[in-house]
Design a protein around this motif. Structure first.
Motif, PDB file in Angstrom:
ATOM      1  N   ARG A 115       2.667   6.076   7.359  1.00  0.00           N
ATOM      2  CA  ARG A 115       1.600   5.083   7.338  1.00  0.00           C
ATOM      3  C   ARG A 115       1.212   4.629   8.747  1.00  0.00           C
ATOM      4  O   ARG A 115       0.995   3.456   9.010  1.00  0.00           O
TER       5      ARG A 115
ATOM      6  N   ALA B 249      -3.771   6.392   6.527  1.00  0.00           N
ATOM      7  CA  ALA B 249      -3.860   6.404   5.060  1.00  0.00           C
ATOM      8  C   ALA B 249      -3.250   7.664   4.469  1.00  0.00           C
ATOM      9  O   ALA B 249      -2.861   7.667   3.292  1.00  0.00           O
ATOM     10  N   TYR B 250      -3.148   8.745   5.261  1.00  0.00           N
ATOM     11  CA  TYR B 250      -2.627  10.011   4.753  1.00  0.00           C
ATOM     12  C   TYR B 250      -1.283  10.381   5.360  1.00  0.00           C
ATOM     13  O   TYR B 250      -0.637  11.318   4.889  1.00  0.00           O
TER      14      TYR B 250
ATOM     15  N   SER C  11       2.389   4.653  -1.560  1.00  0.00           N
ATOM     16  CA  SER C  11       1.735   5.673  -2.373  1.00  0.00           C
ATOM     17  C   SER C  11       2.178   5.562  -3.824  1.00  0.00           C
ATOM     18  O   SER C  11       3.285   5.088  -4.128  1.00  0.00           O
TER      19      SER C  11
ATOM     20  N   ASN D 107       0.826  -1.216   0.000  1.00  0.00           N
ATOM     21  CA  ASN D 107       0.000   0.000   0.000  1.00  0.00           C
ATOM     22  C   ASN D 107       0.859   1.266   0.000  1.00  0.00           C
ATOM     23  O   ASN D 107       0.488   2.284   0.599  1.00  0.00           O
TER      24      ASN D 107
END
Length: 554
Positions: free
Chosen positions: A344, A339-340, A105, A103
């Motif tokens: 992480r 998520a931002y 970016s 996951n």
């Protein structure tokens, strides 16, 4: 045991000899032996395996079986042999899939793959066996060197002609007269460039002026040390993944270390923190300014305040909603979801009480004036892509330079530098500052995000003890070597000036001071005994005075 064989296949034929299904009435069986040889062997775990040898010749089949067994033996002794000859492009594609599974970016994946691919192509690495640390070190060194320019645009050519003493031609005049550039149409969206070696003779013949043989433009700068370190970090991460996935025995780049960016003479984009005065000017000029990408001046003021007091990045600030703030507890907090967050992880950070009250009022006013939900973003839009442009406009309105005389920039990420610097000025412990900055290494907090100005150094020096003379004796004059000066200091004790009547006593030292000389035979024993009981006052004596006394005693 390994053998070769030709497998037998059972087919069913009708009375005319045509192949039919097994359950066809009147069908008869026929055993047909394959013409291609196959191998039967046991693998390393003892499991029976079969494989096609792809040949109809028996002798060639025996040779291919021997090669198959040799490769199996090599794989047993070297588990990395099967990956050595695999193209690096396939390994890189597998690494990209691995990053996607984590996951990561999209920006990080694109950057990592692009950097690794460029190193592979420029260093001519084809397989894992080609990876070499010395080649990469030399390649990065070359990339950091200035690049001589060999091409020039028409606008630059016009300026060069003017500097040679001729009338300055317009770009349109040059475009009409100069021979067309072959790739001018292909470079749509970019300025067409002409080779200086072929353009110079033509310009000299038309304008009758001698021009320099070398391209007069300054050399193009190479990549910065920061960029070079990024290339190395991405490549090391790729090599570490190769080791963890059992494709390489060890990381060939483990001995390469990053360079110190502080040694760079001209940093590409050195940042500076905002001073308190500059930040106050920025807030005052921004609050009533015109909107930028749907963000009003009031929105940007609260955005800047939150950035300076939390150190959040632009993308993290853009993800915040009303539900991200908690003002109900004893300590008000703001939370960035994993998520931002760049690392992480869900990060909850405390807010100063004054800022928390301002944010609460700001959010209440926003709810009354705008029909938004608790989950809608407070600062929506595409402003993070142009955060530096937004701040630069507000700096110009406040009369603050975007780049100072030292070449340092004050962009949006500099607000995070301001947060780290303010923590150091407030005397926050380095471990606490590291946690607030969310860094994995305290050296990153102290070395990159903490800026020490000359005013900070001067303030620290002023706090040192013994930085001035408390008073001068009445007999002191310019050039006079004073032996009776009391220093105002915190670590030398309470010193008393020496009087003329105690000069002969200064030559005698108490036993606590470790004097190894025998006492004078005429010395009063009772006075020595009393000296043991009562600690004599500490005195400041010049070394020259003591040396003179010692020499006279010898």
């Amino acid at each position: 045991m390994a053998t070769i064989y030709r497998p037998v296949t059972i087919r069913y034929l009708d009375k005319d000899g045509r192949q039919v299904a097994k359950n066809t009435p009147g069908a008869r069986q026929k055993r047909v032996r394959s013409r291609t040889w196959r191998a039967r062997y046991d693998d390393a775990s003892g499991e029976r395996k079969t494989a096609s040898l792809g040949t109809e010749d028996r002798q060639e089949a025996q040779e291919r079986l021997a090669e198959l067994l040799l490769k199996q033996k090599q794989r047993e002794s070297d588990p990395y042999a099967e990956h050595c000859n695999k193209p690096l492009s396939e390994h890189l594609e597998d690494y990209r899939k691995y990053l996607e599974s984590k996951n990561s970016s999209d920006k990080h994946i694109a950057k990592s793959v692009a950097y690794i691919r460029r190193i592979i192509v420029d260093c001519a690495f084809n397989s894992l066996a080609d990876l070499d640390a010395n080649t990469v070190a030399a390649y990065l060194h070359t990339r950091r060197q200035p690049i001589p320019r060999t091409q020039i645009s028409l606008k630059q050519a016009s300026q060069i002609i003017f500097e040679s003493g001729s009338r300055k031609p317009s770009v349109a005049d040059l475009k009409r007269q100069i021979p067309p550039q072959p790739d001018a149409e292909a470079r749509r969206g970019f300025s067409a460039l002409w080779d200086w070696a072929s353009l110079r003779p033509w310009l000299e013949s038309v304008y009758d002026h001698s021009l320099p043989r070398q391209c007069p433009l300054p050399d193009a700068p190479g990549i910065s040390i920061y960029a070079s370190n990024d290339y190395l970090a991405v490549l090391k991460a790729f090599a570490n993944w190769l080791v963890r996935s059992r494709r390489l025995a060890e990381n060939p780049f483990r001995f390469l270390s990053k360079l110190n960016p502080a040694t760079e003479r001209c940093p590409k984009h050195a940042r500076r923190p905002a001073s308190d005065a500059n930040f106050e000017q920025l807030i005052a000029a921004t609050i009533n300014s015109k909107p930028f990408r749907s963000l009003t001046g009031r929105d940007r003021v609260m955005l800047y305040l939150l950035a300076v007091n939390t150190g959040f990045r632009a993308a993290e600030l853009a993800s915040l909603a009303s539900s991200s703030f908690d003002f109900s507890g004893d300590v008000p907090t703001v939370t960035v979801l994993a998520a931002y967050s760049k690392r992480r992880k869900t990060d909850a950070r405390p807010l100063p009480m004054g800022l928390a009250e301002s944010l609460r009022q700001f959010l209440d006013h926003r709810r009354l004036t705008t029909a938004v939900s608790e989950e809608s973003r407070i600062w929506p839009g595409s402003w993070p892509e142009k955060a530096s442009v937004m701040l630069r406009r507000d700096l110009e309105a406040a009369g603050i330079s975007y780049q100072d005389k030292a070449g340092r920039f004050l962009d949006f990420h500099s607000l995070r530098h301001t947060f780290g610097t303010n923590l150091a000025r407030a005397g926050v412990a380095p471990k606490v500052a590291q946690e607030l900055m969310r860094h994995s290494d305290v050296n990153l907090t102290l070395g990159i995000y903490t800026h020490i100005e000359m005013s900070d150094l001067a303030g620290a020096v002023e706090k040192l003890p013994g930085n001035h003379i408390d008073h001068w004796p009445e007999s002191a004059a310019p050039g006079f070597s004073c032996t009776k000066v009391a220093l105002k200091t915190g670590n030398l004790g309470n010193y008393q000036g020496l009087s003329d009547g105690t000069e002969d006593q200064s030559d005698r030292v108490s036993p606590e001071q470790g004097d190894r000389r025998k006492p004078n035979s005429q010395q009063d024993v009772t006075r020595n005994t009393s000296a043991h009981k009562k600690e004599p006052p500490m005195r400041l004596e010049l070394m020259t005075y003591a040396l003179r006394k010692r020499r006279s005693a010898n």
